[in-house]
Design a protein around this motif. Structure first.
Motif, PDB file in Angstrom:
ATOM      1  N   LEU A 102     -75.941   0.288 -15.090  1.00  0.00           N
ATOM      2  CA  LEU A 102     -75.478   1.531 -14.472  1.00  0.00           C
ATOM      3  C   LEU A 102     -75.522   1.433 -12.962  1.00  0.00           C
ATOM      4  N   LEU A 153     -72.567  -0.555 -11.844  1.00  0.00           N
ATOM      5  CA  LEU A 153     -71.330   0.191 -11.997  1.00  0.00           C
ATOM      6  C   LEU A 153     -71.195   1.246 -10.912  1.00  0.00           C
ATOM      7  N   ASN A 154     -72.303   1.969 -10.672  1.00  0.00           N
ATOM      8  CA  ASN A 154     -72.235   3.056  -9.705  1.00  0.00           C
ATOM      9  C   ASN A 154     -72.046   2.549  -8.284  1.00  0.00           C
ATOM     10  N   PHE A 163     -70.689  -0.358  -7.276  1.00  0.00           N
ATOM     11  CA  PHE A 163     -69.420  -1.019  -7.020  1.00  0.00           C
ATOM     12  C   PHE A 163     -68.235  -0.290  -7.631  1.00  0.00           C
ATOM     13  N   ASP A 164     -68.472   0.880  -8.180  1.00  0.00           N
ATOM     14  CA  ASP A 164     -67.408   1.737  -8.701  1.00  0.00           C
ATOM     15  C   ASP A 164     -66.446   1.027  -9.620  1.00  0.00           C
ATOM     16  N   MET A 165     -66.996   0.295 -10.600  1.00  0.00           N
ATOM     17  CA  MET A 165     -66.120  -0.390 -11.536  1.00  0.00           C
ATOM     18  C   MET A 165     -66.029   0.430 -12.813  1.00  0.00           C
ATOM     19  N   ALA A 166     -64.977   0.216 -13.550  1.00  0.00           N
ATOM     20  CA  ALA A 166     -64.806   0.958 -14.797  1.00  0.00           C
ATOM     21  C   ALA A 166     -65.938   0.621 -15.760  1.00  0.00           C
ATOM     22  N   GLU A 167     -66.252   1.597 -16.612  1.00  0.00           N
ATOM     23  CA  GLU A 167     -67.446   1.469 -17.446  1.00  0.00           C
ATOM     24  C   GLU A 167     -67.439   0.277 -18.367  1.00  0.00           C
ATOM     25  N   ASP A 168     -66.263  -0.079 -18.907  1.00  0.00           N
ATOM     26  CA  ASP A 168     -66.318  -1.145 -19.901  1.00  0.00           C
ATOM     27  C   ASP A 168     -66.206  -2.556 -19.316  1.00  0.00           C
TER      28      ASP A 168
END
Lengths: 600, 220
Positions: free
Chosen positions: A316, A319-320, A322-327
């Motif tokens: 998480l 993801l948060n 680097f603002d990448m899509a969740e999957d």
């Protein structure tokens, strides 16, 4: 006339179950798995089994033989063996008293947890909210919810032993209940105890079996079990391993408290205690191994759960940031992405580095815990993550209760049986009254453990109240039987009871091996005490959310010395008393007659 | 901080407010749809964004009952594939003016539950960075539930103890009465019976230690 006849077990099965119920206690569940983990997993079985054969079975059988032969509690039995060594019995009773005082507090905690399991959400699953409901209580945030529930809500622990605080009402109520149940079980002596042990000895096995099935089917349980069973044989070279194996066998079987002598004193004279001793010792050790399989599967589940939660947190965070899509990042390719992002965005990754937890399954499995920490914190943490956690919680704490109650039966019987052997008490107090007075006395003193600093006193009693004194008592016991009473006389007694003499195994163990082992353990303990410096304890710090090491104050150390002295000094004190009494005895009458006849 | 992997600025509905410059009045929102819903996750598209703007408008209307906020008053920008973006609320009367952060925060907090439910998400999966969620107040029952179970158990134990004590007391009274009658007969017959009585008991297993000790001493 009926009062003089000694009560006895309804059948030998009750005696065996009573011994099993007494020996199989909380130590099998919370001490043995810890030792297994510390000393090389499967490899620990080797020193454990060797010590069982060298020390456990012979000493267990010896205590049963004494009780069955003398048909009295520990004080009467040892006085009959040798009038100067009646102090051994008194020391046993005093040690049993200390044990009774603090052991029932564990049952009180088990009751507390059991009653709190009847809620839709287990209270140790989440932190309570703070006053303005924006977040959780600070103490709970820095520690974990299970630790918070144990230290704050169950114990309401103060931050040091000096700060005594008031009595925790909930704990006091649970302690009263625990003592009432003990009284209910022993109120009629062996007649009531004999019926209760059918349940207390067998039900824990049922629960352990259910937990075994549940445990091995949990996600990640196999990690724990594999970790336990991979032997690290290099640990066998460590002398600490052998010492711990010897002390574990010793304390696990409950030798030296006088409970075994008390139980055996209610046997029929020709009962085959030899075979029963072997059976009970093997059952006790088997249960330890069984319980540790269950414990390690739970450990494995908890470690895997924590490890995967850690990985989820890292995912998480990535993801948060680097603002990448969740999957894009899943738990499997996290490592790939960590290196990838480090390569493509080194500056951002560097700023992220302090927040990034390293997730290590081995490290999670390595956190070895023993004692009340294992039973009440680690286990409840694992249980709260299971589906249908209320059911598992109720089952688990009921099992703890039965294990603890079963051991308490033996502990209280060890006090009551010698007391009843004193004709003064037996004549003036009925069975029920005497038992009630003993329980009441222990309850009132035990309330001291329900204060806010009670847990620190509990730890003191646990570590010093019964460890050193027991080694001393059993050493004196085995030396007395082998050398002062005489092995030949003892053999004849056994032949009288069983119909055959003990074979060479028993004689060598009693005369040579066990005393040598005990002396070396004894010396080791003394050396350890001296080298350890000032005794310390773990105090809970609410601001840091963890335990810190603190030294005992002067009165704490004085109390430790008192605990040790009161039981150990009984032996020389009674010997001295018997010696003085013999000196003061009037000259026998036949000497007077001789002098009169010879005219002197 | 502004992570700018992909900048997809929606054309502002009204040219006046650009949420890039007005970010001090805006909030960042982050949705974790796939983590929360797994297989039943929906894709984030324009319609979902429209729904979001509509729910925020609803929240503002609910909070400020006099003003009539429209979907166009909610300005969104900086969308990323993470599904996170910034939004600003503009005043219905003057689209160039942004509503202050505090008012937006209070409005969102009041209707947080409705906003979450519109997207089938929770406080954790639909995050408003900077607006802490109001945690649900725990239900405190009148009697703590553990006391109820405790009461039941201790009642049963008390009943058991009383029952055992009463039965043993009654048994002892009955035995004492039964003993009074045969004792009177015994006294008539003399002491012989008493003597036989004792030896019979010895055979039953009262171990006479005096005897045994003598044996031992002679052997030594």
């Amino acid at each position: 006339m009926e009062k003089d006849e000694r009560p006895s077990w309804d059948n030998p099965m009750q005696f065996v179950l009573a011994c099993v119920s007494y020996a199989v206690g909380l130590g099998n569940v919370w001490r043995f798995p810890y030792l297994c983990q510390m000393h090389g997993g499967g490899g620990f079985m080797i020193p454990y089994m060797i010590m069982l054969v060298l020390e456990g079975i012979p000493l267990f059988s010896m205590e049963l033989a004494i009780g069955q032969k003398m048909r009295m509690g520990s004080i009467g039995a040892w006085t009959a063996i040798n009038p100067y060594l009646g102090g051994v019995g008194i020391a046993s009773v005093i040690t049993s008293l200390y044990l009774c005082l603090y052991y029932n507090v564990i049952n009180a905690w088990s009751f507390w947890y059991l009653f709190h399991s009847f809620q839709s959400v287990l209270p140790w699953a989440t932190c309570p909210l703070n006053s303005n409901q924006t977040g959780y209580l600070e103490e709970c945030e820095v520690a974990t919810p299970t630790q918070y529930f144990f230290y704050r809500e169950t114990l309401n622990i103060s931050s040091s032993i000096d700060d005594s605080g008031g009595v925790h009402m909930g704990q006091a109520l649970c302690l009263v209940l625990a003592w009432m149940i003990v009284y209910l079980f022993i109120v009629k002596g062996v007649k009531s105890t004999g019926k209760v042990v059918y349940f207390t000895a067998t039900f824990p096995y049922l629960v352990l079996f259910i937990y075994l099935i549940r445990g091995v089917t949990l996600h990640g349980a196999m990690n724990g079990v594999k970790y336990m069973f991979t032997p690290k044989l290099e640990q066998l070279a460590n002398p600490q391993t052998w010492i711990n194996a010897a002390t574990q066998i010793f304390f696990s079987l409950g030798l030296g408290f006088g409970s075994l002598i008390a139980f055996a004193s209610y046997n029929q004279y020709h009962n085959n205690f030899e075979r029963q001793a072997v059976i009970v010792s093997l059952i006790n050790s088997g249960t330890s191994v069984f319980a540790s399989i269950v414990t390690f599967s739970i450990y494995g589940f908890k470690a895997t759960f924590n490890y995967e939660s850690c990985l989820e947190r890292v995912r998480l965070l990535l993801l948060n940031t680097f603002d990448m899509a969740e999957d894009t990042i899943s738990l499997d390719n996290i490592d790939y992405w960590i290196s990838e992002l480090n390569r493509t965005h080194p500056d951002q990754f560097a700023s992220l580095a302090p927040k990034l937890d390293t997730c290590d399954l081995e490290a999670e499995l390595d956190t070895a815990v023993e004692g009340t920490g294992l039973a009440f914190i680690v286990y409840s943490e694992a249980i709260k993550n299971m589906p249908a956690s209320q059911f598992w919680s109720v089952l688990y704490f009921s099992m703890l209760l039965l294990l603890g109650m079963g051991s308490m039966l033996g502990n209280v019987t060890a006090i009551i049986t010698p007391l009843r052997d004193f004709k003064v008490l037996a004549r003036n107090f009925s069975n029920e009254t005497l038992n009630g007075l003993v329980c009441l006395f222990c309850l009132l003193l035990g309330l001291g453990f329900t204060t806010r600093s009670g847990n620190y006193w509990f730890t003191m009693f646990n570590e010093y109240g019964a460890t050193f004194s027991l080694l001393f008592i059993v050493l004196i016991e085995v030396v007395t039987v082998s050398y002062i009473y005489g092995l030949k006389r003892f053999e004849k007694d056994i032949e009288d009871m069983l119909g055959h003499r003990p074979n060479w195994y028993w004689k060598i163990m009693w005369a040579v091996v066990s005393p040598v082992l005990l002396i070396s353990l004894f010396i080791f303990y003394i050396v350890d005490y001296i080298r350890g410096g000032t005794p310390t304890y773990q105090a809970w710090n609410p601001d840091l959310g963890k335990s810190v090491v603190m030294e005992y104050p002067w009165y704490g150390q004085a109390f430790i010395a008192l605990l040790l002295a009161t039981s150990v000094c009984c032996v020389p004190a009674t010997a001295l008393y018997a010696f003085c009494k013999k000196k003061q005895k009037p000259v026998p009458s036949h000497e007077h007659t001789v002098s009169a006849i010879s005219g002197l | 901080m502004f992570p700018l992997l992909l900048l997809l600025c929606l054309p502002p509905a009204l040219a006046a407010v650009d949420c890039n410059t007005e970010y001090k009045n805006g909030y960042q929102v982050r949705l974790s749809i796939k983590t929360a819903l797994g297989d039943q996750a929906y894709d984030w598209n324009e319609s979902e964004m429209f729904l979001f703007r509509a729910t925020i408008a609803f929240a503002m209307r609910k909070f400020n009952k006099t003003e009539a906020y429209e979907v166009s008053n909610i300005v969104v920008c900086n969308q990323t594939p993470r599904v996170s973006f910034w939004f600003i609320v503009t005043s219905p009367e003057d689209p160039a003016q942004a509503i202050s952060k505090n008012i937006v925060e209070q409005a969102v907090r009041e209707s947080r539950n409705r906003i979450n439910n519109a997207f089938l998400l929770t406080d954790k999966s639909l995050e408003f960075l900077g607006i802490p969620p109001t945690l649900a107040a725990p239900i405190i029952p009148a009697t703590p539930p553990w006391l109820i179970v405790f009461g039941v158990v201790i009642g049963a134990v008390c009943a058991g103890i009383v029952a055992l004590l009463v039965t043993s007391f009654v048994k002892r009274r009955r035995e004492k009465k039964a003993k009074v009658v045969p004792e009177e007969e015994d006294q008539a017959k003399g002491t012989d019976k008493a003597v036989t009585g004792e030896t019979f008991e010895d055979r039953n297993g009262v171990y006479n230690l005096g005897f045994a000790d003598d044996d031992r001493f002679t052997q030594l």
